[in-house]
Write a protein that holds these residues in place. Structure first.
Motif, PDB file in Angstrom:
ATOM      1  N   LEU A 120      18.437 -18.997  35.360  1.00  0.00           N
ATOM      2  CA  LEU A 120      20.127 -20.858  34.561  1.00  0.00           C
ATOM      3  C   LEU A 120      18.864 -21.751  33.820  1.00  0.00           C
ATOM      4  O   LEU A 120      17.978 -22.396  33.613  1.00  0.00           O
ATOM      5  CB  LEU A 120      20.911 -20.725  35.758  1.00  0.00           C
ATOM      6  N   VAL A 121      19.814 -21.912  32.331  1.00  0.00           N
ATOM      7  CA  VAL A 121      18.975 -23.142  31.740  1.00  0.00           C
ATOM      8  C   VAL A 121      20.010 -23.824  30.973  1.00  0.00           C
ATOM      9  O   VAL A 121      21.417 -23.655  31.658  1.00  0.00           O
ATOM     10  CB  VAL A 121      18.743 -22.707  31.017  1.00  0.00           C
ATOM     11  N   THR A 122      20.434 -25.208  31.215  1.00  0.00           N
ATOM     12  CA  THR A 122      21.186 -25.850  30.940  1.00  0.00           C
ATOM     13  C   THR A 122      20.791 -27.100  29.978  1.00  0.00           C
ATOM     14  O   THR A 122      19.372 -27.984  29.641  1.00  0.00           O
ATOM     15  CB  THR A 122      21.804 -27.354  31.513  1.00  0.00           C
ATOM     16  N   PRO A 123      21.162 -26.820  28.247  1.00  0.00           N
ATOM     17  CA  PRO A 123      20.552 -27.807  27.234  1.00  0.00           C
ATOM     18  C   PRO A 123      21.751 -28.764  26.836  1.00  0.00           C
ATOM     19  O   PRO A 123      21.237 -29.588  25.601  1.00  0.00           O
ATOM     20  CB  PRO A 123      20.967 -26.420  25.984  1.00  0.00           C
ATOM     21  N   PHE A 124      22.804 -28.716  27.889  1.00  0.00           N
ATOM     22  CA  PHE A 124      23.422 -29.571  27.705  1.00  0.00           C
ATOM     23  C   PHE A 124      24.565 -30.330  28.691  1.00  0.00           C
ATOM     24  O   PHE A 124      25.071 -29.974  29.273  1.00  0.00           O
ATOM     25  CB  PHE A 124      25.037 -29.488  26.206  1.00  0.00           C
ATOM     26  N   SER A 125      24.189 -32.043  28.416  1.00  0.00           N
ATOM     27  CA  SER A 125      24.966 -32.704  29.936  1.00  0.00           C
ATOM     28  C   SER A 125      26.393 -32.836  28.805  1.00  0.00           C
ATOM     29  O   SER A 125      26.756 -33.688  28.295  1.00  0.00           O
ATOM     30  CB  SER A 125      24.147 -33.398  30.144  1.00  0.00           C
ATOM     31  N   MET A 126      27.196 -32.725  29.500  1.00  0.00           N
ATOM     32  CA  MET A 126      28.292 -33.096  29.892  1.00  0.00           C
ATOM     33  C   MET A 126      29.084 -33.890  29.862  1.00  0.00           C
ATOM     34  O   MET A 126      29.899 -34.630  29.481  1.00  0.00           O
ATOM     35  CB  MET A 126      29.586 -31.134  30.514  1.00  0.00           C
ATOM     36  N   ASP A 127      29.007 -34.514  30.886  1.00  0.00           N
ATOM     37  CA  ASP A 127      29.899 -36.426  30.686  1.00  0.00           C
ATOM     38  C   ASP A 127      28.667 -37.344  32.274  1.00  0.00           C
ATOM     39  O   ASP A 127      27.464 -36.527  33.179  1.00  0.00           O
ATOM     40  CB  ASP A 127      30.995 -35.993  31.517  1.00  0.00           C
ATOM     41  N   ASN A 358      23.544 -41.700  25.675  1.00  0.00           N
ATOM     42  CA  ASN A 358      22.996 -40.389  25.698  1.00  0.00           C
ATOM     43  C   ASN A 358      23.226 -39.508  26.503  1.00  0.00           C
ATOM     44  O   ASN A 358      22.653 -39.161  28.023  1.00  0.00           O
ATOM     45  CB  ASN A 358      21.799 -40.783  26.128  1.00  0.00           C
ATOM     46  N   ALA A 359      24.958 -39.152  27.092  1.00  0.00           N
ATOM     47  CA  ALA A 359      24.864 -38.384  28.120  1.00  0.00           C
ATOM     48  C   ALA A 359      24.654 -37.582  27.732  1.00  0.00           C
ATOM     49  O   ALA A 359      24.803 -36.402  29.006  1.00  0.00           O
ATOM     50  CB  ALA A 359      26.711 -38.945  28.564  1.00  0.00           C
ATOM     51  N   THR A 360      24.695 -37.389  26.580  1.00  0.00           N
ATOM     52  CA  THR A 360      24.453 -35.396  26.477  1.00  0.00           C
ATOM     53  C   THR A 360      23.035 -34.777  26.827  1.00  0.00           C
ATOM     54  O   THR A 360      23.091 -33.353  26.939  1.00  0.00           O
ATOM     55  CB  THR A 360      25.506 -34.963  24.750  1.00  0.00           C
ATOM     56  N   TYR A 361      22.262 -35.314  26.495  1.00  0.00           N
ATOM     57  CA  TYR A 361      20.935 -35.332  26.823  1.00  0.00           C
ATOM     58  C   TYR A 361      20.843 -34.698  28.299  1.00  0.00           C
ATOM     59  O   TYR A 361      21.102 -35.350  29.368  1.00  0.00           O
ATOM     60  CB  TYR A 361      20.381 -36.417  25.951  1.00  0.00           C
ATOM     61  N   PRO A 362      20.362 -33.898  28.420  1.00  0.00           N
ATOM     62  CA  PRO A 362      19.532 -33.220  29.559  1.00  0.00           C
ATOM     63  C   PRO A 362      18.371 -33.347  30.071  1.00  0.00           C
ATOM     64  O   PRO A 362      17.305 -32.871  30.090  1.00  0.00           O
ATOM     65  CB  PRO A 362      20.253 -31.312  29.919  1.00  0.00           C
ATOM     66  N   PHE A 363      18.416 -34.846  30.609  1.00  0.00           N
ATOM     67  CA  PHE A 363      16.676 -35.627  31.179  1.00  0.00           C
ATOM     68  C   PHE A 363      16.630 -35.216  31.944  1.00  0.00           C
ATOM     69  O   PHE A 363      17.082 -34.436  33.593  1.00  0.00           O
ATOM     70  CB  PHE A 363      17.065 -37.216  31.441  1.00  0.00           C
TER      71      PHE A 363
END
Length: 458
Positions: A120-127, A358-363
């Motif tokens: 699975l992958v995540t390109p977006f951090s929601m909050d 930068n809440a939406t950036y997947p660090f």
């Protein structure tokens, strides 16, 4: 399905705005310089179904749909509530959902060896932030004598779990195990409540390869309760406290059955919470679709953090197809305040953050933190070298997709180019934790070994 080519001209955009009053209103809220066109992308799969759990932090999905951001990208999206986190994970893995609002730990655990395995992958951090720890009225009465008061007579926050120790001792002396709830074994909530307890020397229990209950040597027995069921389970006396997202802490206050004692902002300032997840196969097969989805979600996050939009967001989230809670309960946390005891409402402008910082950036560093906690508590049963943490983070978190989406949005004038961080994917080391420990994602072993309670590695 036949490939759809998205080519929105200025004329078409104006016609669409005329035909839909909601779209016209949305355009007016954007910067005056923003063009009315979107970059053309070949959308490989325009019809999509996404899942979510009824929590306020699903808001970017609701806003992207209701404000037309998905449609602007040539996407026709159905957003469906799911019963629990296991169900949402299984349905994404099995292809019944194209993507979903998920616990940040779910895609990480799926790739790290705990629970059901999948790529699975995540390109977006929601909050960021958004959770709290609530205890029953009886437990709070036992804690209050051990909580420092301010000049106004109200509790001084943050409240340490030290105040809970005497209550746990009383329960033990009366032959009762002290039970608390969290939403899922790999949830932020599980790690946050464990962190809070352990920071006061209270052992929250260990996992092992043969014991996945997480209650080995536990002074507090933690168990899973789905978020919407938390208040009723507390009221029934099955658990004596819980860690959950909103609106289920504020619901306990509204019903007069419990008191939130700390928020996760105080446990880890501006911590990542939920993520948007797709399968690795999906983003490989439909790369432009993945970018388009991310574009819409970034715009939704920005809209949510634009001053003046939260009251409308509350009305949208209160709709039955989304969170379905009372507007007053949702507004308690979504509009920059948080209520502890009834009448003790405090300003908390960063309780829910969807775009700022930068809440939406997947660090990558966020993923590493979750991996360290999985190892600390034994969900990852054997020690790993430091390089393993970085490799896993880069397998699962996909800032490359986020950057493509954000770069297109900046070119379209929908976000400032300055909102795209110049980063290697790692946040600077921080001490913004309730116990003052330093977290440096580039030294995961040192971080794991800094704790008195939990596994130690070489």
């Amino acid at each position: 399905m036949k490939t759809t080519i998205l080519k929105l001209t200025a004329v078409a955009a104006i016609m669409l705005a005329i035909s839909c009053g909601g779209k016209e209103k949305k355009k007016k809220t954007e910067a005056a310089s923003a063009p009315s066109t979107s970059t053309s992308l070949e959308i490989e799969k325009p019809q999509l179904t996404f899942g979510f759990i009824k929590l306020t932090d699903m808001a970017p999905l609701a806003i992207a749909k209701e404000k037309g951001f998905f449609e602007d990208e040539g996407l026709f999206v159905s957003v469906e509530a799911q019963s629990n986190w296991k169900n949402i994970l299984d349905r994404v893995i099995d292809g019944q959902l194209d993507g979903a609002h998920m616990l940040a730990g779910q895609p990480i655990a799926a790739g790290a060896g705990f629970g059901r395995q999948a790529e699975l992958v995540t390109p977006f951090s929601m909050d960021l932030n958004g959770n709290a720890i609530t205890v029953s009225n009886n437990v709070w009465e036992g804690m209050k004598a051990h909580v420092k008061k301010g000049p106004d007579g109200k509790p001084v926050h943050p409240i340490s779990a030290e105040a809970l120790k005497p209550v746990i001792t009383d329960y033990k002396n009366n032959g009762k195990a002290f039970k608390m709830g969290m939403v899922f074994p790999v949830s932020t909530h599980n790690y946050e409540i464990r962190y809070w307890l352990a920071s006061a020397g209270i052992h929250p229990g260990m996992y092992s390869a043969s014991n996945i209950q997480g209650q080995i040597d536990a002074e507090v027995l933690l168990s899973v309760t789905p978020p919407p069921q938390m208040p009723a389970t507390l009221e029934a006396g099955t658990i004596y406290g819980y860690c959950v997202g909103e609106p289920w802490n504020q619901q306990a206050v509204a019903k007069g059955i419990g008191v939130p004692v700390t928020t996760n902002y105080d446990i880890w300032k501006n911590n990542p919470e939920k993520v948007f997840v797709m399968t690795k196969e999906f983003v490989a097969k439909y790369p432009n679709t993945a970018v388009a989805v991310t574009k819409a979600l970034i715009r939704a996050g920005k809209w949510l953090d634009t001053p003046g939009n939260r009251p409308e967001a509350v009305k949208i989230l209160a709709m039955s197809q989304y969170v379905g809670a009372d507007e007053a309960v949702l507004a308690n946390s979504m509009t920059g305040t948080f209520e502890f005891e009834k009448g003790d409402k405090r300003e908390m402008p960063d309780f829910n953050v969807f775009y700022r910082y930068n809440a939406t950036y997947p660090f990558y560093s966020d993923a590493v933190w979750f991996l360290t906690q999985m190892r600390r508590w034994g969900q990852i049963p054997t020690e790993k070298p430091a390089a393993w943490y970085a490799e896993k983070a880069k397998d699962i978190y996909r800032p490359d997709i986020w950057k493509k989406a954000a770069t297109l949005l900046a070119a379209e004038g929908k976000i400032p180019a300055t909102d795209i961080p110049a980063t290697d994917g790692y946040k600077p080391a921080t001490k913004d934790f309730i116990d003052g420990k330093t977290f440096d994602a580039k030294d995961p072993i040192g971080y794991i070994n800094s704790f008195k309670i939990g596994n130690k590695d070489k």
